[in-house]
Design a protein around this motif. Structure first.
Motif, PDB file in Angstrom:
ATOM      1  N   ARG A   5       0.824  -1.209   0.000  1.00  0.00           N
ATOM      2  CA  ARG A   5       0.000   0.000   0.000  1.00  0.00           C
ATOM      3  C   ARG A   5       0.862   1.264   0.000  1.00  0.00           C
ATOM      4  N   MET A   6       1.912   1.284   0.799  1.00  0.00           N
ATOM      5  CA  MET A   6       2.751   2.484   0.820  1.00  0.00           C
ATOM      6  C   MET A   6       3.446   2.688  -0.520  1.00  0.00           C
ATOM      7  N   SER A   7       3.789   1.605  -1.214  1.00  0.00           N
ATOM      8  CA  SER A   7       4.345   1.756  -2.554  1.00  0.00           C
ATOM      9  C   SER A   7       3.312   2.364  -3.492  1.00  0.00           C
ATOM     10  N   VAL A   8       2.085   1.868  -3.430  1.00  0.00           N
ATOM     11  CA  VAL A   8       1.023   2.406  -4.284  1.00  0.00           C
ATOM     12  C   VAL A   8       0.774   3.878  -3.963  1.00  0.00           C
ATOM     13  N   PHE A   9       0.736   4.208  -2.685  1.00  0.00           N
ATOM     14  CA  PHE A   9       0.348   5.559  -2.280  1.00  0.00           C
ATOM     15  C   PHE A   9       1.449   6.594  -2.520  1.00  0.00           C
ATOM     16  N   THR A  10       2.695   6.133  -2.655  1.00  0.00           N
ATOM     17  CA  THR A  10       3.805   7.047  -2.933  1.00  0.00           C
ATOM     18  C   THR A  10       4.347   6.913  -4.345  1.00  0.00           C
ATOM     19  N   GLY A  11       4.012   5.800  -5.022  1.00  0.00           N
ATOM     20  CA  GLY A  11       4.587   5.542  -6.326  1.00  0.00           C
ATOM     21  C   GLY A  11       6.030   5.098  -6.277  1.00  0.00           C
ATOM     22  N   LEU A  12       6.489   4.638  -5.110  1.00  0.00           N
ATOM     23  CA  LEU A  12       7.888   4.261  -4.918  1.00  0.00           C
ATOM     24  C   LEU A  12       8.007   2.779  -4.594  1.00  0.00           C
ATOM     25  N   ARG A  13       8.959   2.113  -5.210  1.00  0.00           N
ATOM     26  CA  ARG A  13       9.248   0.734  -4.873  1.00  0.00           C
ATOM     27  C   ARG A  13       9.758   0.628  -3.433  1.00  0.00           C
ATOM     28  N   PRO A  14       9.612  -0.531  -2.795  1.00  0.00           N
ATOM     29  CA  PRO A  14      10.209  -0.701  -1.472  1.00  0.00           C
ATOM     30  C   PRO A  14      11.706  -0.414  -1.452  1.00  0.00           C
ATOM     31  N   SER A  15      12.414  -0.773  -2.523  1.00  0.00           N
ATOM     32  CA  SER A  15      13.849  -0.532  -2.565  1.00  0.00           C
ATOM     33  C   SER A  15      14.179   0.950  -2.703  1.00  0.00           C
ATOM     34  N   THR A  16      13.206   1.760  -3.113  1.00  0.00           N
ATOM     35  CA  THR A  16      13.398   3.206  -3.177  1.00  0.00           C
ATOM     36  C   THR A  16      13.021   3.869  -1.861  1.00  0.00           C
ATOM     37  N   SER A  17      11.872   3.467  -1.310  1.00  0.00           N
ATOM     38  CA  SER A  17      11.357   4.120  -0.097  1.00  0.00           C
ATOM     39  C   SER A  17      11.941   3.552   1.189  1.00  0.00           C
ATOM     40  N   GLY A  18      12.415   2.293   1.154  1.00  0.00           N
ATOM     41  CA  GLY A  18      12.852   1.624   2.380  1.00  0.00           C
ATOM     42  C   GLY A  18      11.718   1.040   3.184  1.00  0.00           C
ATOM     43  N   ILE A  19      10.481   1.039   2.642  1.00  0.00           N
ATOM     44  CA  ILE A  19       9.336   0.461   3.346  1.00  0.00           C
ATOM     45  C   ILE A  19       9.179  -0.981   2.856  1.00  0.00           C
ATOM     46  N   TYR A  20       9.788  -1.913   3.572  1.00  0.00           N
ATOM     47  CA  TYR A  20       9.733  -3.328   3.202  1.00  0.00           C
ATOM     48  C   TYR A  20       8.645  -4.076   3.966  1.00  0.00           C
ATOM     49  N   GLN A  21       8.357  -3.624   5.188  1.00  0.00           N
ATOM     50  CA  GLN A  21       7.286  -4.231   5.982  1.00  0.00           C
ATOM     51  C   GLN A  21       6.526  -3.118   6.688  1.00  0.00           C
ATOM     52  N   ASN A  22       6.865  -2.840   7.956  1.00  0.00           N
ATOM     53  CA  ASN A  22       6.140  -1.824   8.724  1.00  0.00           C
ATOM     54  C   ASN A  22       7.035  -0.668   9.147  1.00  0.00           C
ATOM     55  N   GLU A  23       8.089  -0.401   8.381  1.00  0.00           N
ATOM     56  CA  GLU A  23       8.976   0.699   8.730  1.00  0.00           C
ATOM     57  C   GLU A  23       8.216   2.025   8.752  1.00  0.00           C
ATOM     58  N   PRO A  24       8.616   2.968   9.625  1.00  0.00           N
ATOM     59  CA  PRO A  24       7.913   4.258   9.692  1.00  0.00           C
ATOM     60  C   PRO A  24       8.105   5.057   8.411  1.00  0.00           C
ATOM     61  N   PHE A  25       7.079   5.798   8.060  1.00  0.00           N
ATOM     62  CA  PHE A  25       7.132   6.637   6.873  1.00  0.00           C
ATOM     63  C   PHE A  25       6.777   8.079   7.189  1.00  0.00           C
ATOM     64  N   PHE A  26       5.660   8.305   7.841  1.00  0.00           N
ATOM     65  CA  PHE A  26       5.171   9.667   8.003  1.00  0.00           C
ATOM     66  C   PHE A  26       5.999  10.486   8.979  1.00  0.00           C
ATOM     67  N   GLY A  27       6.750   9.852   9.848  1.00  0.00           N
ATOM     68  CA  GLY A  27       7.594  10.612  10.764  1.00  0.00           C
ATOM     69  C   GLY A  27       8.953  10.950  10.210  1.00  0.00           C
ATOM     70  N   GLN A  28       9.260  10.478   9.008  1.00  0.00           N
ATOM     71  CA  GLN A  28      10.578  10.710   8.432  1.00  0.00           C
ATOM     72  C   GLN A  28      10.722  12.160   7.988  1.00  0.00           C
ATOM     73  N   ALA A  29      11.886  12.727   8.270  1.00  0.00           N
ATOM     74  CA  ALA A  29      12.185  14.066   7.770  1.00  0.00           C
ATOM     75  C   ALA A  29      12.361  13.996   6.257  1.00  0.00           C
ATOM     76  N   GLY A  30      11.754  14.931   5.567  1.00  0.00           N
ATOM     77  CA  GLY A  30      11.894  14.974   4.125  1.00  0.00           C
ATOM     78  C   GLY A  30      11.265  13.807   3.404  1.00  0.00           C
ATOM     79  N   ARG A  31      10.221  13.203   4.007  1.00  0.00           N
ATOM     80  CA  ARG A  31       9.586  12.048   3.383  1.00  0.00           C
ATOM     81  C   ARG A  31       8.988  12.421   2.039  1.00  0.00           C
ATOM     82  N   ALA A  32       8.758  11.395   1.222  1.00  0.00           N
ATOM     83  CA  ALA A  32       8.119  11.608  -0.070  1.00  0.00           C
ATOM     84  C   ALA A  32       6.648  11.980   0.120  1.00  0.00           C
ATOM     85  N   PRO A  33       6.089  12.716  -0.824  1.00  0.00           N
ATOM     86  CA  PRO A  33       4.655  13.003  -0.740  1.00  0.00           C
ATOM     87  C   PRO A  33       3.835  11.771  -1.096  1.00  0.00           C
ATOM     88  N   THR A  34       2.581  11.769  -0.686  1.00  0.00           N
ATOM     89  CA  THR A  34       1.648  10.728  -1.105  1.00  0.00           C
ATOM     90  C   THR A  34       0.738  11.288  -2.191  1.00  0.00           C
TER      91      THR A  34
END
Length: 453
Positions: A57-86
């Motif tokens: 879902r996070m890949s779909v919502f950001t358009g980023l592969r897990p290898s790009t975003s670092g979201i492979y399972q339940n890693e945090p996303f919204f608290g990251q500084a400079g996170r990608a937009p959804t």
């Protein structure tokens, strides 16, 4: 585009390719998905970015592969500084009114608490993010039938001895009196209220996250009655299927060893019946959404997107659930319907769910996200000839599977490999990675994968 179309966005949890328009199970009954497909473009070979709810879902919502975003399972996303937009933020900034209900972002029902206390299963939000929406309606507790587990595979009277994997590994009839309490019913009710009185003068994005057919497969009796137990068709399985796969794939397939447990309990046919019943329940709720949209003032001006977040095994390759890189865990429904009047069609080429939002933005005339890994599928929808494009699925860091043409090529983090020619071997029984006759094919696919990750 002066007036952008609305978007009805329906995601079903753990819905694999066993739907009528894809013909992956001969008995499945999905009349509402079928009628949506009849007015839509059906992507026959769509694949998830990851065989896991949150990562996909996070890949779909950001358009980023897990290898790009670092979201492979339940890693945090919204608290990251400079996170990608959804894409939700993109659409809202483009003037869309955002309404959502159910499981859109990842969350779960607490089956540990439900089993230990013999209660309904409370919903736990992992990524609610109400600030992204103009309004969001959260899941309510999921009703549990009495006498769990209904499959009698585990002893809930000694709940502390039950492996957490099995707190929801169950199937059977939910009493009809509880249907009105099912979270998917309530999510659809909320969406129907929204569709009946959409915001004036503003396009909307209405997202509905259906939990079924996620485990446990509890559904009202009429859905089980669609599939008489003695005639349920089981998946075709090769008992030696894991002999030629790498150790990591074998470990994933047997952790836990669901297939052996289901066979020992004599529950394979009952389980397949339960999954089919859950799919038909999901289909009925989708039908309610379609009816509501058709009756809505926005009915003729709305794009419909229906997709599943990941696939699911029911014994294929001696595996159950998802969490692997084979066809059944990675192949998903993807159906897109443009506003009334556009011609339906079918796309045979492999595509990725990463392409879903770029396509929606393209169809709606809304800005996408620069640098996203996905692309618009609009040329394929319009019947244009396009070059074959490799489609990537990732499970945990360093493990990738590529679908390209008729090939599936998988490389694990330890450099072991699998290669299947789906044109000759659609069930992926024969690993060709060590075959000298396919050395050139293997090398070409290695090169493609290296270019993506």
């Amino acid at each position: 585009m002066s007036v952008r179309p609305n978007i009805l966005f329906i995601v079903a949890d753990d819905l694999n390719a066993w739907i009528g328009p894809l013909g992956r199970h001969p008995q499945v009954q999905t009349p509402n998905i079928d009628r949506l497909a009849a007015r839509s473009v059906v992507f026959e070979r769509a694949y998830c970015p990851a065989p896991y709810c949150n990562a996909s879902r996070m890949s779909v919502f950001t358009g980023l592969r897990p290898s790009t975003s670092g979201i492979y399972q339940n890693e945090p996303f919204f608290g990251q500084a400079g996170r990608a937009p959804t894409y939700f933020e993109q659409l809202r900034s483009a003037g869309y009114h955002l309404f959502g209900a159910g499981k859109v972002f990842h969350g779960y029902f607490d089956y540990r608490q439900a089993g230990a206390g013999r209660t309904d299963a409370p919903w736990i939000d992992m990524h609610a993010h109400d600030s992204l929406w103009d309004r969001f309606v959260h899941n309510t507790p999921e009703p549990m039938p009495p006498g769990r587990p209904l499959n009698r595979m585990f002893d809930f009277d000694r709940f502390d001895t039950v492996d957490p994997w099995n707190h929801h590994f169950d199937w059977g009839v939910l009493p009809d009196g509880r249907e009105a309490d099912m979270p998917d019913r309530l999510s659809v009710n909320a969406a129907l209220d929204f569709l009946a009185a959409p915001p004036a003068g503003q396009p909307f994005f209405c997202a509905v996250g259906l939990y079924k057919p996620h485990l446990p497969w509890y559904a009202p009796k009429r859905f089980f009655d669609l599939y008489p137990l003695d005639s349920v068709v089981l998946p075709v399985v090769n008992e030696h299927d894991l002999d030629d796969v790498p150790p990591m794939a074998r470990m994933w397939a047997r952790t836990p060893d669901d297939h052996a447990a289901v066979l020992a309990a004599g529950q394979w046919r009952e389980a397949v019946q339960g999954y089919l019943a859950a799919i038909s329940y999901c289909d009925a709720e989708i039908g309610r959404l379609l009816d509501g949209l058709d009756a809505s003032p926005a009915g003729r001006d709305t794009i419909i997107a229906l997709w599943g977040d990941n696939g699911f095994h029911l014994g294929e390759k001696l595996h159950w659930r998802k969490f692997v890189l084979w066809e059944e865990a990675t192949r998903v429904p993807l159906i897109l319907s443009r506003p009334a009047g556009d011609a339906p069609g079918r796309v045979e080429a492999p595509v990725s769910l990463l392409d879903l939002f770029p396509t929606l933005c393209d169809l709606a005339g809304a800005p996408g996200i620069p640098g996203a890994d996905g692309i618009s599928l609009r040329p394929l929808m319009d019947g244009e000839a396009t070059a074959p494009r490799p489609v990537l699925t990732t499970w945990q860091e360093g493990n990738h599977s590529l679908r390209h043409g008729s090939w599936r090529y998988t490389r694990y983090a330890d450099a072991t490999e699998e290669l299947y020619d789906q044109a000759a071997d659609p069930l992926e029984w024969t690993n060709l990675a060590a075959s000298p006759a396919h050395a050139a094919d293997l090398q070409a696919l290695r090169t493609l994968l290296t270019g993506l990750v």
